[in-house]
Design a protein around this motif. Structure first.
Motif, PDB file in Angstrom:
ATOM      1  N   MET A   1      50.337  36.201  32.809  1.00 36.18           N
ATOM      2  CA  MET A   1      49.577  37.158  33.617  1.00 36.18           C
ATOM      3  C   MET A   1      48.187  36.588  33.893  1.00 36.18           C
ATOM      4  O   MET A   1      47.598  35.940  33.035  1.00 36.18           O
ATOM      5  N   ARG A   2      47.702  36.860  35.103  1.00 38.24           N
ATOM      6  CA  ARG A   2      46.336  36.486  35.407  1.00 38.24           C
ATOM      7  C   ARG A   2      45.683  37.597  36.222  1.00 38.24           C
ATOM      8  O   ARG A   2      46.362  38.462  36.790  1.00 38.24           O
ATOM      9  N   TYR A   3      44.345  37.563  36.294  1.00 37.61           N
ATOM     10  CA  TYR A   3      43.606  38.613  36.991  1.00 37.61           C
ATOM     11  C   TYR A   3      42.301  38.025  37.515  1.00 37.61           C
ATOM     12  O   TYR A   3      41.800  37.006  37.021  1.00 37.61           O
ATOM     13  N   CYS A   4      41.742  38.686  38.507  1.00 40.40           N
ATOM     14  CA  CYS A   4      40.431  38.297  39.012  1.00 40.40           C
ATOM     15  C   CYS A   4      39.750  39.510  39.619  1.00 40.40           C
ATOM     16  O   CYS A   4      40.400  40.517  39.926  1.00 40.40           O
ATOM     17  N   SER A   5      38.463  39.430  39.779  1.00 41.28           N
ATOM     18  CA  SER A   5      37.694  40.483  40.442  1.00 41.28           C
ATOM     19  C   SER A   5      37.257  39.988  41.808  1.00 41.28           C
ATOM     20  O   SER A   5      36.715  38.888  41.934  1.00 41.28           O
ATOM     21  N   LEU A   6      37.497  40.801  42.836  1.00 40.95           N
ATOM     22  CA  LEU A   6      37.004  40.486  44.174  1.00 40.95           C
ATOM     23  C   LEU A   6      35.545  40.932  44.343  1.00 40.95           C
ATOM     24  O   LEU A   6      34.897  40.570  45.317  1.00 40.95           O
ATOM     25  N   GLY A   7      35.063  41.704  43.397  1.00 40.90           N
ATOM     26  CA  GLY A   7      33.708  42.221  43.432  1.00 40.90           C
ATOM     27  C   GLY A   7      33.625  43.462  42.576  1.00 40.90           C
ATOM     28  O   GLY A   7      34.561  44.265  42.548  1.00 40.90           O
ATOM     29  N   SER A   8      32.507  43.625  41.848  1.00 41.84           N
ATOM     30  CA  SER A   8      32.395  44.753  40.933  1.00 41.84           C
ATOM     31  C   SER A   8      30.964  45.264  40.911  1.00 41.84           C
ATOM     32  O   SER A   8      30.027  44.524  40.611  1.00 41.84           O
ATOM     33  N   GLY A   9      30.798  46.552  41.253  1.00 41.66           N
ATOM     34  CA  GLY A   9      29.467  47.147  41.277  1.00 41.66           C
ATOM     35  C   GLY A   9      29.429  48.346  42.206  1.00 41.66           C
ATOM     36  O   GLY A   9      30.446  48.745  42.779  1.00 41.66           O
ATOM     37  N   SER A  10      28.257  48.902  42.391  1.00 42.51           N
ATOM     38  CA  SER A  10      28.125  50.144  43.157  1.00 42.51           C
ATOM     39  C   SER A  10      28.327  49.948  44.658  1.00 42.51           C
ATOM     40  O   SER A  10      28.474  50.918  45.399  1.00 42.51           O
ATOM     41  N   ARG A  11      28.386  48.683  45.130  1.00 39.40           N
ATOM     42  CA  ARG A  11      28.600  48.428  46.561  1.00 39.40           C
ATOM     43  C   ARG A  11      30.039  48.021  46.880  1.00 39.40           C
ATOM     44  O   ARG A  11      30.333  47.619  47.998  1.00 39.40           O
ATOM     45  N   GLY A  12      30.932  48.165  45.915  1.00 39.77           N
ATOM     46  CA  GLY A  12      32.335  47.875  46.184  1.00 39.77           C
ATOM     47  C   GLY A  12      33.037  47.283  44.984  1.00 39.77           C
ATOM     48  O   GLY A  12      32.457  46.472  44.248  1.00 39.77           O
ATOM     49  N   ASN A  13      34.297  47.700  44.799  1.00 37.17           N
ATOM     50  CA  ASN A  13      35.079  47.240  43.652  1.00 37.17           C
ATOM     51  C   ASN A  13      36.506  46.937  44.072  1.00 37.17           C
ATOM     52  O   ASN A  13      37.101  47.658  44.871  1.00 37.17           O
ATOM     53  N   ALA A  14      37.068  45.873  43.525  1.00 35.70           N
ATOM     54  CA  ALA A  14      38.476  45.547  43.708  1.00 35.70           C
ATOM     55  C   ALA A  14      38.862  44.523  42.657  1.00 35.70           C
ATOM     56  O   ALA A  14      38.137  43.550  42.432  1.00 35.70           O
ATOM     57  N   THR A  15      40.007  44.746  42.011  1.00 31.71           N
ATOM     58  CA  THR A  15      40.498  43.865  40.961  1.00 31.71           C
ATOM     59  C   THR A  15      41.950  43.512  41.249  1.00 31.71           C
ATOM     60  O   THR A  15      42.741  44.385  41.611  1.00 31.71           O
ATOM     61  N   LEU A  16      42.299  42.259  41.077  1.00 32.57           N
ATOM     62  CA  LEU A  16      43.671  41.783  41.278  1.00 32.57           C
ATOM     63  C   LEU A  16      44.326  41.485  39.944  1.00 32.57           C
ATOM     64  O   LEU A  16      43.713  40.859  39.065  1.00 32.57           O
ATOM     65  N   ILE A  17      45.580  41.916  39.793  1.00 36.86           N
ATOM     66  CA  ILE A  17      46.390  41.589  38.628  1.00 36.86           C
ATOM     67  C   ILE A  17      47.695  40.990  39.124  1.00 36.86           C
ATOM     68  O   ILE A  17      48.342  41.556  40.007  1.00 36.86           O
ATOM     69  N   GLU A  18      48.099  39.863  38.542  1.00 38.77           N
ATOM     70  CA  GLU A  18      49.300  39.162  38.999  1.00 38.77           C
ATOM     71  C   GLU A  18      50.164  38.760  37.812  1.00 38.77           C
ATOM     72  O   GLU A  18      49.677  38.265  36.797  1.00 38.77           O
ATOM     73  N   TYR A  19      51.469  39.005  37.959  1.00 42.72           N
ATOM     74  CA  TYR A  19      52.449  38.483  37.005  1.00 42.72           C
ATOM     75  C   TYR A  19      53.757  38.291  37.754  1.00 42.72           C
ATOM     76  O   TYR A  19      54.237  39.213  38.429  1.00 42.72           O
ATOM     77  N   GLY A  20      54.346  37.107  37.613  1.00 46.87           N
ATOM     78  CA  GLY A  20      55.561  36.804  38.367  1.00 46.87           C
ATOM     79  C   GLY A  20      55.265  36.883  39.859  1.00 46.87           C
ATOM     80  O   GLY A  20      54.309  36.286  40.355  1.00 46.87           O
ATOM     81  N   THR A  21      56.063  37.657  40.567  1.00 49.21           N
ATOM     82  CA  THR A  21      55.860  37.827  42.012  1.00 49.21           C
ATOM     83  C   THR A  21      55.131  39.118  42.340  1.00 49.21           C
ATOM     84  O   THR A  21      55.044  39.500  43.515  1.00 49.21           O
ATOM     85  N   THR A  22      54.615  39.806  41.323  1.00 57.56           N
ATOM     86  CA  THR A  22      53.940  41.089  41.518  1.00 57.56           C
ATOM     87  C   THR A  22      52.432  40.895  41.551  1.00 57.56           C
ATOM     88  O   THR A  22      51.863  40.287  40.641  1.00 57.56           O
ATOM     89  N   ARG A  23      51.808  41.428  42.590  1.00 51.66           N
ATOM     90  CA  ARG A  23      50.349  41.344  42.721  1.00 51.66           C
ATOM     91  C   ARG A  23      49.812  42.733  43.042  1.00 51.66           C
ATOM     92  O   ARG A  23      50.085  43.284  44.113  1.00 51.66           O
ATOM     93  N   LEU A  24      49.037  43.282  42.123  1.00 55.21           N
ATOM     94  CA  LEU A  24      48.503  44.632  42.256  1.00 55.21           C
ATOM     95  C   LEU A  24      47.007  44.576  42.525  1.00 55.21           C
ATOM     96  O   LEU A  24      46.275  43.819  41.874  1.00 55.21           O
ATOM     97  N   LEU A  25      46.562  45.388  43.467  1.00 51.57           N
ATOM     98  CA  LEU A  25      45.141  45.514  43.768  1.00 51.57           C
ATOM     99  C   LEU A  25      44.664  46.861  43.242  1.00 51.57           C
ATOM    100  O   LEU A  25      45.166  47.905  43.669  1.00 51.57           O
ATOM    101  N   VAL A  26      43.733  46.835  42.306  1.00 51.08           N
ATOM    102  CA  VAL A  26      43.165  48.065  41.769  1.00 51.08           C
ATOM    103  C   VAL A  26      41.889  48.370  42.539  1.00 51.08           C
ATOM    104  O   VAL A  26      40.903  47.636  42.441  1.00 51.08           O
ATOM    105  N   ASP A  27      41.941  49.437  43.344  1.00 47.76           N
ATOM    106  CA  ASP A  27      40.832  49.885  44.179  1.00 47.76           C
ATOM    107  C   ASP A  27      40.556  48.905  45.326  1.00 47.76           C
ATOM    108  O   ASP A  27      40.942  47.729  45.272  1.00 47.76           O
TER     109      ASP A  27
END
Length: 265
Positions: free
Chosen positions: A1-27
């Motif tokens: 499993m791996r993850y990354c942040s596209l940006g975190s703070g009061s001006r915008g948030n988005a987090t990616l989580i990936e495992y296998g062929t599944t990629r989830l975007l949180v917010d």
């Protein structure tokens, strides 16, 4: 499993989580164009996303959700309260219910109720069967349920939003200071440290400090507070920034299946 942040703070948030062929975007708290650019920086196209999960209806978490989902035909998961809080929208939603795990592709998602000034806010734990990643931001206080649910993690993305002294002497009016620092607001550096101090960190490989306020905190203060709770810990401590986010982080696979998924995969 791996993850990354596209940006975190009061001006915008988005987090990616990936495992296998599944990629989830949180917010998705960025415009469609900005989200596409940030995804490209992470080496992905929005066409490669599996689904979007929404924690709550505040604009820095949902401003880009509808356009992204419609443009790329992505399913969107959120609680009924969050859906109501979004107001008028044609977006088809798959409802999240607390106490019920969701299997999305190769990842099992556990929604966790948190105290925050939104309709029905949720944070999430992601389980691949061999990795457990917790995401915990936009939380005003640490409840016994949070302490229980966020145990035995391999990685944790954790809010350390404000320094109490900076908040009290900063530019926010009194009502906003009370909101941020209240039981339904955000976690301070010390509250984040307190959660870590209460956890069994022997399994924990990585901690990422997230949602740091640009006006009421400084990265070095957040890092210092969190580090004090991790004395003797040999894992990796990093920060997710508003503009740069955080590059992909790989979670090392454990030798035994996670308890939550034994017999279920």
């Amino acid at each position: 499993m791996r993850y990354c942040s596209l940006g975190s703070g009061s001006r915008g948030n988005a987090t990616l989580i990936e495992y296998g062929t599944t990629r989830l975007l949180v917010d998705c708290g960025f415009s469609l164009r900005a989200t596409e650019q940030r995804l490209a920086r992470a080496g992905l196209s929005a066409h490669q996303l599996t689904a979007i999960l929404v924690t709550h209806e505040h604009s820095d978490h949902i401003s880009g959700v509808e356009r992204l989902a419609q443009r790329y035909s992505l399913p969107v998961y959120m609680t009924a309260g969050t859906r109501h809080g979004m107001g008028s929208t044609d977006l088809p939603v798959r409802l999240i219910r607390f106490g019920e795990d969701i299997d999305i592709g190769d990842i099992r998602v556990t929604p966790v109720p948190v105290p925050h000034d939104a309709r029905e806010p949720s944070q999430f734990i992601f389980d691949s069967g061999y990795h457990r990643l917790g995401v915990l931001t936009d939380t005003g206080s640490i409840t016994p349920l949070i302490t229980e649910m966020y145990s035995e993690l391999d990685a944790l993305l954790l809010e350390a939003n404000y320094d109490p002294h900076m908040l009290a002497s900063g530019p926010y009016p009194r009502f906003l200071q009370a909101r941020v620092g209240g039981a339904l607001g955000h976690l301070s550096n010390q509250q984040a440290a307190g959660l870590l101090a209460s956890m069994d960190t022997r399994r924990l490989q990585q901690v990422v400090i997230a949602h740091i306020s640009e006006k009421n905190n400084r990265p070095e203060l957040a890092r210092q507070a969190v580090s004090s709770a991790l004395d003797g810990w040999s894992g990796q401590l990093q920060l997710a920034a508003q503009n740069q986010g955080l590059p992909w982080q790989e979670i090392t696979e454990t030798t035994q299946p996670t308890i939550a998924c034994i017999g279920s995969r």
